[in-house]
Design a protein around this motif. Structure first.
Motif, PDB file in Angstrom:
ATOM      1  N   ALA A 201      35.269   2.788 -18.428  1.00 40.01           N
ATOM      2  CA  ALA A 201      34.476   3.438 -17.383  1.00 40.01           C
ATOM      3  C   ALA A 201      35.313   3.685 -16.138  1.00 40.01           C
ATOM      4  N   VAL A 202      36.099   2.647 -15.767  1.00 44.60           N
ATOM      5  CA  VAL A 202      36.974   2.822 -14.588  1.00 44.60           C
ATOM      6  C   VAL A 202      37.991   3.915 -14.843  1.00 44.60           C
ATOM      7  N   GLY A 203      38.549   3.885 -16.077  1.00 41.41           N
ATOM      8  CA  GLY A 203      39.511   4.935 -16.412  1.00 41.41           C
ATOM      9  C   GLY A 203      38.881   6.313 -16.363  1.00 41.41           C
ATOM     10  N   GLN A 204      37.657   6.402 -16.936  1.00 45.82           N
ATOM     11  CA  GLN A 204      36.959   7.690 -16.911  1.00 45.82           C
ATOM     12  C   GLN A 204      36.621   8.113 -15.486  1.00 45.82           C
ATOM     13  N   ARG A 205      36.196   7.075 -14.689  1.00 49.58           N
ATOM     14  CA  ARG A 205      35.908   7.393 -13.288  1.00 49.58           C
ATOM     15  C   ARG A 205      37.171   7.866 -12.575  1.00 49.58           C
ATOM     16  N   ASN A 206      38.282   7.121 -12.804  1.00 51.88           N
ATOM     17  CA  ASN A 206      39.537   7.523 -12.171  1.00 51.88           C
ATOM     18  C   ASN A 206      39.985   8.901 -12.640  1.00 51.88           C
ATOM     19  N   ASP A 207      39.791   9.143 -13.960  1.00 52.54           N
ATOM     20  CA  ASP A 207      40.131  10.474 -14.474  1.00 52.54           C
ATOM     21  C   ASP A 207      39.272  11.542 -13.818  1.00 52.54           C
ATOM     22  N   ALA A 208      37.975  11.217 -13.673  1.00 58.00           N
ATOM     23  CA  ALA A 208      37.068  12.183 -13.050  1.00 58.00           C
ATOM     24  C   ALA A 208      37.447  12.425 -11.605  1.00 58.00           C
ATOM     25  N   VAL A 209      37.785  11.321 -10.899  1.00 56.32           N
ATOM     26  CA  VAL A 209      38.201  11.459  -9.497  1.00 56.32           C
ATOM     27  C   VAL A 209      39.488  12.273  -9.412  1.00 56.32           C
ATOM     28  N   ALA A 210      40.450  11.950 -10.310  1.00 49.58           N
ATOM     29  CA  ALA A 210      41.712  12.680 -10.304  1.00 49.58           C
ATOM     30  C   ALA A 210      41.509  14.153 -10.625  1.00 49.58           C
ATOM     31  N   ARG A 213      39.975  15.755  -7.669  1.00 53.14           N
ATOM     32  CA  ARG A 213      40.990  15.926  -6.627  1.00 53.14           C
ATOM     33  C   ARG A 213      41.914  17.093  -6.966  1.00 53.14           C
ATOM     34  N   THR A 214      42.330  17.162  -8.234  1.00 57.33           N
ATOM     35  CA  THR A 214      43.199  18.268  -8.651  1.00 57.33           C
ATOM     36  C   THR A 214      42.480  19.601  -8.498  1.00 57.33           C
ATOM     37  N   ALA A 215      41.204  19.642  -8.913  1.00 58.85           N
ATOM     38  CA  ALA A 215      40.442  20.885  -8.788  1.00 58.85           C
ATOM     39  C   ALA A 215      40.296  21.286  -7.325  1.00 58.85           C
ATOM     40  N   THR A 216      40.054  20.305  -6.465  1.00 61.18           N
ATOM     41  CA  THR A 216      39.941  20.595  -5.022  1.00 61.18           C
ATOM     42  C   THR A 216      41.251  21.134  -4.476  1.00 61.18           C
TER      43      THR A 216
END
Length: 895
Positions: A201-210, A213-216
């Motif tokens: 979940a943390v990895g998925q959350r971090n992936d989602a955040v990353a 961030r990349t999309a932004t």
């Protein structure tokens, strides 16, 4: 629901058995209990079974009445206790004495058990002996003797033989242990599962955040590139914010593009309202803007100080300033204002019905001229009635008059005593004191339509621009004009320098700058980055411009070629077109450059015989000396370069060379290595630098002409290795042993050493090797349009190469990414080849004949600062929502 009955009631003396009673209570309840039940028996203990109750005996009596057994903890203290006596009395009266279980905790049976109970029990019954348990640390559930006593009590209460009950207890305990172990294992497995799930979940959350961030960052970078030609201020803050959100190749490229677009841009200045009029002081230090909401804003360009005055409720349509910008004049329909920034403001009344106007200020700021008219009110000859006022700011006196003339397009006061009026038909000079006409010059011929006119700041030159052409006159000789090659189809403003040498034309968001005279007459450059440019003024000289776009001013420097490049004090000596590129060397922030027979360090230069040439220039480790070679004489010298240039000593050994390709010096200055035009490696050692050995290459170097290119040879930083490009390979020479070997990979175009590596430029790749050439660390692609020759930073992470059109290309040697490209010099400016070298990790220095050295800053952090400083603004929350589509962060400060 009523409380359940008790299996037993414990009667005891608190004074003696206050510690033992709770332990027995707990042990009897839990002995041989199934794992799934809380207890096997329900036993009453007054401390545990009674809540705070004022009717204490009633509660005890109620508990006795609901209990099947009475467990008496017998002792002399219990026998003397009033409460124990009442409990026993009640039991003997209402229950059978055979349901009393005696547990002797102190003394003898005959003394510890009350007489009434002994009589009721008859002969001495079997009792449980706990007299041995007198130490507090023995009152422990884990004490085996205590467990035996608990088993005796529990056996009697439950009516189960002790052996069976003990066996059941053991079975239940084992089962509980097994279940506990199973539970532990299950919990462990569950915990592992939870941890794995949490990790995922943390990895998925971090992936989602990353990913977010990349999309932004990509969205911001794309918006920055999209706004390059229409809003360069916004483009720069978008690019800076994109890089701040996530530094990656796309955001770095966007930031570089924003900083190199419209390279002459200096900075934006926020006015705080839509600009409706523009002027600049003659010294180029002050900008003045009128606004549509009736204000005049004064900005000092050096200090950044800003001040404003209210003129009226209508738009300010004309502004002017004194030579130093200390006095400002502004016109709005219905009146004018004289503003002395060191003193008070003075209103200059004009007729209300004359709402078109112009203003001018004398160089000293003492006199202000105001012209007002209605341009639509013209006679059959095109003339209109105009009102003129000449105001003396020192005395407050004014001269005024009405005249019918051609409508004025510009007004100037080039001196204290003269007023210059420019219309489409003539130029008029008036006396300042009387406003009488001194001179009229007619004859300027203008096209019928679709043109715009401009007047120089000193009133000497008048001109126009239209599609395909333009023209320029002296206002005193309008019949003699200069035709300007090129012109704009939709001009909105025209500015002319005081010497008439240059004209700037605003057209559909761009500024087109023309040289009006000389061999390169015609369009010089085009300044883009804004959708609207209704105003343009030269700022103090021929090389600086001031324009307006919506609610901001834009300052331009025509001598700049990017916001990441800066001119250095050192000027490159003049060299011929066929000469080799200048040799550049940097140490401790000091630069040395040599071309042909001249060497320059800072502002100091020295030259040698015109038939001789300097080889490479190499600094000592402390930056106090430079090592140079004069060819073909082969003279090696050390020059002091602390303050100026001075020959310090000649080396003991002569250099065997007609031309020196490369040179290196050790950190202690006691070892020096040169490579000559044949590829021979010569080694000098000792304090006097005596020649100790020459290592012949025994094969020809890659030579395409004379002199051979210097980029085909290099010497390592520690002088232990020399690399030489031959016609089919790169030869590595060990300068300590003389050993030679070929570098793997075949033919190359150029070589360069870094602090601990070797960079090799080949036809389609750039390779990074260790300094000895033993292992190749990485390889990146090379554009075939790049010229032979390469420079690399000390860390071997960046490379600089030149395109065939003399554009500098910077490549990331780790990722292979092209960071960006900038033109080093236009064809008209270039004379001879371009030299380049790194100055530290994040700067490249380029040298073009007879121009200042240019330093190119390659630090992304500095790029962000430069972009923010140039934009002069921050990103707004509305702009974030427009381009990103999410809630903006709390801090959108640029940089």
């Amino acid at each position: 629901m009523g409380e359940p009955d008790y299996d037993a009631f414990i009667s005891y003396s608190r004074a003696l058995d206050g510690t033992l009673a709770p332990t027995l209570h707990r042990g009897v309840q839990r002995f041989a209990k199934p794992w799934y039940r809380l207890r096997a028996l329900r036993v009453f203990l007054d401390d545990a079974g009674l809540s705070a109750n004022p009717g204490l005996w009633t509660s005890i009596e109620d508990a006795l009445g609901r209990s099947r057994w009475l467990i008496l903890l017998a002792s002399q203290e219990a026998a003397a206790s009033q409460w124990v006596g009442r409990e026993l009395e009640w039991w003997l009266e209402h229950r059978s004495a055979q349901r009393i279980l005696v547990v002797l905790t102190s003394g003898e049976y005959s003394q510890a058990v009350p007489a009434a109970v002994r009589r009721a029990l008859g002969e001495e019954p079997r009792w449980v002996d706990l007299r041995w348990l007198r130490e507090a640390d023995q009152v422990d559930d884990s004490n085996p003797r205590l467990r035996e006593c608990v088993a005796d009590i529990a056996s009697a209460v439950r009516g189960v033989p002790k052996d069976d009950l003990v066996g059941e207890h053991v079975r239940q305990h084992r089962r509980a242990v097994r279940l506990a172990r199973g539970a532990v294992v299950a919990l462990a497995v569950l915990m592992v599962g939870v941890l794995v799930a949490a990790f995922i979940a943390v990895g998925q959350r971090n992936d989602a955040v990353a990913q977010a961030r990349t999309a932004t960052a990509r969205g911001l970078a794309s918006a920055a590139v999209a706004n390059l030609r229409t809003d360069l201020a916004l483009s720069q803050v978008l690019a800076a914010e994109a890089y701040r959100v996530e530094p990656n190749p796309q955001t770095r490229s966007a930031l570089f593009s924003a900083l190199t677009a419209s390279p002459q841009l200096d900075r934006y200045l926020q006015v705080g309202g839509e600009v409706s009029a523009l002027a600049a002081s003659a010294d180029g230090e002050v900008a003045v803007a009128g606004t549509r909401d009736g204000r005049v804003v004064r900005l000092e360009l050096s200090s950044g100080r800003r001040a404003e005055q209210k003129v009226g409720e209508r738009p300010v349509t004309a502004v002017a300033a004194s030579a130093d910008g200390g006095v400002v004049a502004a016109f709005g329909a219905g009146g004018a204002l004289r503003w002395d920034v060191s003193g008070a403001t003075q209103a200059i009344d004009t007729p209300d019905e004359l709402f078109d106007g112009l203003v001018a200020v004398s160089p000293s700021g003492r006199f202000t001229a105001v012209y007002s008219t209605v341009k639509v009110d013209v006679d059959d000859n095109g003339r209109t009635r105009g009102h003129r006022v000449l105001h003396d700011g020192q005395t407050g006196q004014r001269a005024e008059r009405y005249d019918t003339t051609f409508p004025l397009d510009a007004l100037r006061m080039p001196g204290e005593d003269v007023l210059v009026e420019q219309s489409l038909r003539d130029s008029v000079r008036r006396d300042r004191a009387t406003l009488d006409v001194r001179a009229v010059a007619e004859g300027n011929t203008l096209p019928a339509n679709a043109f715009w006119v401009g007047l120089s700041g000193n009133g000497d030159y008048f001109g126009y621009s239209m599609a395909g052409r333009g023209s320029l006159w002296r206002t005193t000789q309008p019949t003699e004009n200069v035709e300007i090659r090129g012109g704009r189809g939709n001009p909105s403003a025209v500015a002319i320098t005081n010497d008439g040498a240059r004209m700037a034309v605003a057209d559909t968001g761009a500024i087109h700058v023309y040289d009006t005279t000389g061999p390169n007459a015609g369009e010089r450059t085009q300044l883009e980055g804004n959708t609207e440019t209704p105003f343009v003024e030269f700022l103090g000289d021929d090389n600086h411009l001031l324009t307006a776009s919506r609610d901001r001013l834009v300052v331009w420097d025509l001598t700049r070629n990017t916001r990441i490049g800066s001119a250095l004090p050192t000027r490159v000596p003049l060299s011929c077109r066929a000469c080799p590129p200048p040799r550049i060397s940097e140490s401790h922030g000091k630069l040395a450059v040599a071309t042909s027979n001249e060497i320059v360090v800072g502002s100091h230069s020295e030259s040698i015989d015109p038939n001789s040439v300097f080889g490479p220039v190499v600094w000592s480790a402390d930056g106090d000396e430079v090592f140079v070679v004069t060819a073909p004489e082969g003279i090696g010298e050390t020059w002091e370069a602390r303050d100026g240039l001075r020959r310090a000593k000649r080396w003991k050994g002569d250099v065997a060379a007609d031309y020196v390709l490369a040179m290196g010096v050790s950190a202690d200055n006691r070892r020096l290595v040169t490579v000559n035009e044949r590829g021979d490696v010569q080694v000098f050692e000792g304090d006097e630098l005596s020649s100790v050995r020459t290592i012949s290459l025994e094969r020809g170097v890659e030579q395409k002409g004379w002199p051979p290119d210097s980029h085909i040879a290099a010497v390592s930083a520690d002088t232990t290795t020399a690399a030489v490009v031959t016609s089919d390979t790169v030869v590595l020479v060990d300068t300590t042993t003389g050993a030679r070997r070929d570098l793997v990979g075949g033919k190359a175009d150029a070589v360069a050493f870094t602090s601990d590596g070797l960079v090799v430029q080949r036809a389609g790749t750039v390779e990074v090797w260790d300094a000895a050439g033993g292992s190749r660390r990485r390889e990146v692609p090379r554009d075939p349009s790049y010229l032979p020759g390469i420079a690399a930073n000390p860390g071997a992470t960046l490379a600089a190469q030149l395109r065939r059109d003399y554009v500098l290309a910077v490549t990331d040697l780790v990722t292979g990414e092209l960071i960006g490209q900038v033109p080093v010099a236009g064809e008209a400016e270039r004379f001879g080849q371009v030299g380049m070298a790194f100055a530290g990790e994040h700067a490249v220095v380029t040298a073009v004949s007879d121009t200042p050295l240019l330093r190119w800053d390659l630090s992304e952090e500095n790029w962000v600062r430069a972009a923010c400083a140039s934009a002069g603004r921050d990103l707004t929350t509305d702009e974030w929502r427009r381009y990103v589509g999410t809630s903006p962060p709390d801090d959108l400060t640029c940089g």
